[in-house]
Design an enzyme around this catalytic site. Sequence first.
Site, PDB file in Angstrom:
ATOM      1  CG  ASP A 254      -8.292 -28.190 -35.332  1.00 23.45           C
ATOM      2  OD1 ASP A 254      -8.854 -27.425 -35.992  1.00 23.45           O
ATOM      3  OD2 ASP A 254      -7.902 -28.432 -33.841  1.00 23.45           O
TER       4      ASP A 254
ATOM      5  CG  ASP B  92      -7.885 -27.527 -29.912  1.00 19.50           C
ATOM      6  OD1 ASP B  92      -8.768 -27.621 -30.802  1.00 19.50           O
ATOM      7  OD2 ASP B  92      -7.140 -26.537 -29.955  1.00 19.50           O
TER       8      ASP B  92
END
Length: 160
Positions: free
Chosen positions: A142, A124
């Site tokens: 995401d 991330d």
Amino acid sequence: MQHKKYNYKNLKWLWLSILLMLLDMETKYWIKTHFLIGEVSSVLPGINFYYIHNSGLAFGIFADVNLYYHWVFIWITILIIIAFIITLYKMMKYSKCYSISCSMIIGGALGNLLDRVLYGTVVDFIDVYIKSWHWPTFNIADMVICMGTIILIVKHYYDF
């Protein structure tokens, strides 16, 4: 006995899934080769690149679970991908909006699945913030999963 005719033409939208998965993997690779874990760099006001590893689900939910759940996450993701591919195949009425949103969800799920299978965690790096409040760090996968889901919900309820 009457056989249902499925719209296999919707499967042509899987090119979008592959494209989004490749975009996700390329951005994660770029972050891994240009940043150290935990390194932060300002991109725009309110947006940083912040390289972290997420062993949980979306936005770090269930990040502290044991290895057994890691494999549960992998199998759930595989089942979700299969379900959305079947949904694309079985859509009787051609709907570009539904096809695009399903393909976005498939592509994002594939991107995070590959990370989880290959590395055990998901990279991330997008940190969105206002003053001292930070949204949980996320990635391209995401983002496209959320966008695809929002499009599906809005299309379902408002039928545009």
